[in-house]
Design a protein around this motif. Structure first.
Motif, mmCIF file in Angstrom:
data_model
loop_
_atom_site.group_PDB
_atom_site.id
_atom_site.type_symbol
_atom_site.label_atom_id
_atom_site.label_comp_id
_atom_site.label_asym_id
_atom_site.label_seq_id
_atom_site.Cartn_x
_atom_site.Cartn_y
_atom_site.Cartn_z
ATOM 1 N N GLU A 67 3.931 8.863 -8.706
ATOM 2 C CA GLU A 67 2.709 8.318 -8.119
ATOM 3 C C GLU A 67 1.886 7.535 -9.138
ATOM 4 O OE1 GLU A 67 0.300 11.370 -6.397
ATOM 5 O OE2 GLU A 67 -1.202 9.899 -5.791
ATOM 6 N N ALA B 284 -4.747 6.704 5.380
ATOM 7 C CA ALA B 284 -4.686 6.722 3.913
ATOM 8 C C ALA B 284 -4.048 5.429 3.400
ATOM 9 C CB ALA B 284 -3.901 7.931 3.430
ATOM 10 N N LEU B 285 -3.056 4.909 4.130
ATOM 11 C CA LEU B 285 -2.432 3.641 3.720
ATOM 12 C C LEU B 285 -3.479 2.521 3.717
ATOM 13 C CD1 LEU B 285 0.941 3.954 5.696
ATOM 14 C CD2 LEU B 285 0.709 3.891 3.194
ATOM 15 N N THR C 141 -6.007 3.281 0.625
ATOM 16 C CA THR C 141 -5.459 2.886 -0.678
ATOM 17 C C THR C 141 -5.701 1.391 -0.895
ATOM 18 O OG1 THR C 141 -3.717 4.539 -0.546
ATOM 19 C CG2 THR C 141 -3.336 2.712 -2.059
ATOM 20 N N TYR D 55 6.422 13.770 -0.731
ATOM 21 C CA TYR D 55 6.913 12.398 -0.583
ATOM 22 C C TYR D 55 5.768 11.399 -0.508
ATOM 23 C CZ TYR D 55 6.418 13.630 4.441
ATOM 24 O OH TYR D 55 5.972 14.061 5.669
ATOM 25 N N THR E 81 0.848 -1.196 0.000
ATOM 26 C CA THR E 81 0.000 0.000 0.000
ATOM 27 C C THR E 81 0.878 1.238 0.000
ATOM 28 O OG1 THR E 81 -1.909 1.082 1.016
ATOM 29 C CG2 THR E 81 -0.309 0.118 2.526
ATOM 30 N N PHE E 82 0.287 2.393 -0.304
ATOM 31 C CA PHE E 82 1.068 3.634 -0.366
ATOM 32 C C PHE E 82 0.150 4.843 -0.214
ATOM 33 C CE2 PHE E 82 -0.366 4.848 -4.592
ATOM 34 C CZ PHE E 82 -0.763 3.635 -5.131
ATOM 35 N N SER E 83 0.744 5.987 0.134
ATOM 36 C CA SER E 83 -0.009 7.247 0.202
ATOM 37 C C SER E 83 0.927 8.419 -0.043
ATOM 38 C CB SER E 83 -0.676 7.410 1.569
ATOM 39 O OG SER E 83 -1.261 8.689 1.679
ATOM 40 N N SER E 84 0.487 9.317 -0.882
ATOM 41 C CA SER E 84 1.235 10.549 -1.115
ATOM 42 C C SER E 84 0.797 11.551 -0.048
ATOM 43 C CB SER E 84 0.920 11.078 -2.512
ATOM 44 O OG SER E 84 1.385 12.397 -2.618
ATOM 45 N N ILE E 85 1.734 12.016 0.760
ATOM 46 C CA ILE E 85 1.400 12.916 1.862
ATOM 47 C C ILE E 85 1.358 14.346 1.339
ATOM 48 C CG2 ILE E 85 2.146 13.764 4.121
ATOM 49 C CD1 ILE E 85 3.013 10.940 4.741
ATOM 50 N N VAL F 245 -5.310 15.529 1.874
ATOM 51 C CA VAL F 245 -4.384 15.662 3.001
ATOM 52 C C VAL F 245 -3.335 14.552 2.930
ATOM 53 C CG1 VAL F 245 -5.796 17.007 4.575
ATOM 54 C CG2 VAL F 245 -6.102 14.547 4.511
ATOM 55 N N ALA F 246 -3.781 13.354 2.623
ATOM 56 C CA ALA F 246 -2.891 12.220 2.336
ATOM 57 C C ALA F 246 -3.699 11.335 1.398
ATOM 58 C CB ALA F 246 -2.508 11.464 3.602
ATOM 59 N N LYS F 247 -3.253 11.216 0.170
ATOM 60 C CA LYS F 247 -4.058 10.537 -0.850
ATOM 61 C C LYS F 247 -4.322 9.092 -0.473
ATOM 62 C CE LYS F 247 -3.008 13.295 -4.886
ATOM 63 N NZ LYS F 247 -2.210 13.402 -6.103
ATOM 64 N N VAL G 67 4.726 7.643 0.977
ATOM 65 C CA VAL G 67 5.052 6.592 1.942
ATOM 66 C C VAL G 67 4.494 5.275 1.422
ATOM 67 C CG1 VAL G 67 4.608 5.774 4.285
ATOM 68 C CG2 VAL G 67 5.078 8.192 3.893
ATOM 69 N N ALA G 68 5.278 4.207 1.579
ATOM 70 C CA ALA G 68 4.815 2.900 1.101
ATOM 71 C C ALA G 68 5.108 1.824 2.132
ATOM 72 C CB ALA G 68 5.518 2.550 -0.210
#
Lengths: 142, 390
Positions: free
Chosen positions: A114, B147-148, B151, A93, A76-80, B198-200, A95-96
């Motif tokens: 992304e 958000a993690l 996703t 950045y 999983t991942f999220s762009s902050i 805010v955090a995708k 995060v993954a």
């Protein structure tokens, strides 16, 4: 100073922790050599990442250091988009979390566009030097 | 556990940006109402607990400063279980009564987040996980942790960001009817979809706000409770569990494993064998839209991947099959960290007594309600079963 019913504190506090890492120094030495290390219990075979020097399953257990291959897949991942104040100068950045070959997961930034990210894609965890400190990052494996 | 414990008094402050009051004054707003609601005085309280995360507000010994302001001198304790600090406060006070150590106990929660600027709050709350291995190098934020999960959830169940917005639309619908809520405006799908990330994939409107607020409940043993009030609300059981600090130690990102374990313990304790048919009301921890969806599934009222469906079909509105958060939830009522768990208990008590505002009062048939309160991202989990025993 009082403004609009609020008393503005005259005292400030800087929080900057001093965190002991003596027992996990091999991890940081490993990063300098380009290796990502974990600990493994010689008794039960459990692998620990982040590394820890005691095996709670075996209590005590005897731990050894192992080098992780780095190979894994994206879980999983999220762009902050709104970063903490202490990360304001880092730019954007992502995060993954990746599941590594050895069966442990790691959380780190992923150095990729992304739009190229898909859950399940092959990734690689590698050591890298950043601002005079060693850390680790995921890369996409094409 | 020994004696069953019941709620005999409730109090709730107005939630929001409460720059008109100090933390002690804010705590008193709910304590005073709870005392009056029960007809008891400070002298009757044998022990009290204060759920408070703090850091953004100046007082560290909040149980003591609140106690001094409120005229409480008996034994006390501040509890910290992140966003579930209120449930932890409830647990300690409940155990104190159940064990016979206290005849009456007070559990309250208070948070005064706006005593620091937003940037400080984002910084402090982002550290609430595994500081060394997550925050230090990688700058996680509270929305990022969820958000993690979002996703992964959207990927695994082929859901869309629009689906998550349905949770927020519902929250704001009920927040608009709750005079204690932070937000009183309904929102539309496009309001939610057009709000900033805010955090995708999570946006502002997927997220609970920064909130000041307090809530309090007064607890008594079964026998005592019936002397104090005609409408005691019994705590039938509570389950709790702790998840890993490091998210990398989890093997499921489309749900919260600690919530599932806590629910299992709570269901066992209260003899619940089918959560889909035994409750009138669910107060679930919706700090983010995705959290509400995962809660439905972790609590067993929706199958894995079908939480979204409950929202789309309006089954979790107050007149649906599984009424959830008719107070606006954390999303619209507000989320004053340490007070949230007690605020949920107050709402459940109001609802089971039949005292909620028109338009958001659920129909009470089974007389039973469920509270789901999570600290961090499934770091702490508390699930509590309440009943009015009709």
């Amino acid at each position: 100073m009082i403004k609009d019913g609020i008393f503005f504190d005259r005292r400030t506090l800087e929080l900057r922790y001093q965190m002991p890492v003596k027992n996990i120094e091999p991890f940081f030495k490993g990063l300098e050599e380009g290796k990502i290390r974990a600990t493994k219990c010689k008794t039960c075979g459990s692998i620990y990442f982040p590394p820890q020097i005691h095996c709670p399953r075996c209590n005590p257990g005897i731990m050894e250091w192992i080098d992780l291959d780095g190979d894994g897949k994206l879980e999983t991942f999220s762009s902050i988009e709104i970063a903490p104040t202490s990360f304001q100068n880092e730019g954007k950045y992502i995060v993954a979390i990746g599941l590594l070959k050895e069966g442990v997961r790691a959380l780190a930034w992923i150095d990729a566009k992304e739009s190229d990210l898909r859950i399940g894609k092959r990734i690689r965890l590698v050591a890298r030097k950043k601002d005079d400190a060693f850390t680790y990052v995921f890369n996409l494996v094409e | 556990m020994g004696n069953k414990v019941a709620i005999v008094g409730i109090g709730h402050s107005v939630f929001g940006k409460r720059n008109d009051v100090s933390i002690n004054e804010l705590a008193w707003e709910s304590i005073s109402v709870a005392l009056n609601d029960s007809g008891l005085t400070q002298k009757d309280i044998d022990f009290y607990t204060v759920g408070n995360y703090g850091l953004w507000s100046e007082e560290i010994l909040t149980a003591v400063t609140v106690g001094e302001y409120a005229g409480l001198k008996c034994g006390s304790l501040k509890t910290e279980a992140a966003c579930a600090s209120g449930s932890a406060a409830l647990k300690i006070a409940m155990d104190s009564v159940a064990s016979g150590n206290s005849r009456i106990a007070l559990a309250m929660g208070v948070e005064k987040m706006y005593n620091s600027p937003n940037s400080t709050i984002i910084e402090l709350i982002g550290r609430a996980g595994n500081y060394f291995w997550e925050f230090e190098n990688f700058g996680l934020t509270f929305p990022a942790y969820y958000a993690l999960h979002a996703t992964r959830y959207l990927n695994d169940f082929n859901a869309r960001e629009e689906d998550l917005c349905e949770a927020s639309i519902k929250s704001h619908h009920y927040g608009a009817m709750n005079k204690y809520a932070q937000f009183h405006k309904e929102i539309t799908l496009s309001d939610c979809m057009n709000s900033k990330y805010v955090a995708k994939p999570l946006k502002i409107f997927d997220s609970s706000p920064i909130t000041d607020g307090s809530a309090a409940v007064i607890l008594a043993g079964e026998e005592e409770a019936r002397k104090i009030t005609d409408t005691p609300i019994y705590i039938e059981s509570q389950g709790s569990a702790t998840g890993s600090a490091y998210l990398g130690k989890r093997d499921d990102f489309a749900g919260l494993e600690a919530s599932r374990r806590a629910a299992e313990i709570a269901y066992k304790g209260a003899g619940i064998n089918d959560p889909t048919s035994q409750f009138d009301l669910f107060e679930v921890h919706d700090c983010f839209s995705i959290a509400e969806v995962m809660a439905y599934e972790d609590l067993g009222i929706a199958r894995r991947g079908e939480g979204i469906k409950l929202l789309k079909e309006h089954q979790t509105y107050h007149d649906g099959k599984f009424p959830s958060n008719p107070d606006g939830g954390l999303k619209a009522k507000g989320h004053p960290i340490g007070a949230t768990g007690i605020s949920q208990a107050v709402e459940i008590t109001k609802q089971l007594r039949g005292e909620a505002d028109p338009g958001r009062q659920v129909q009470v048939r089974k007389g039973r309600a469920l509270q789901h309160n999570v600290g961090g991202t499934g770091h702490y989990a508390y699930v509590t079963v309440y009943s009015r025993r009709n």
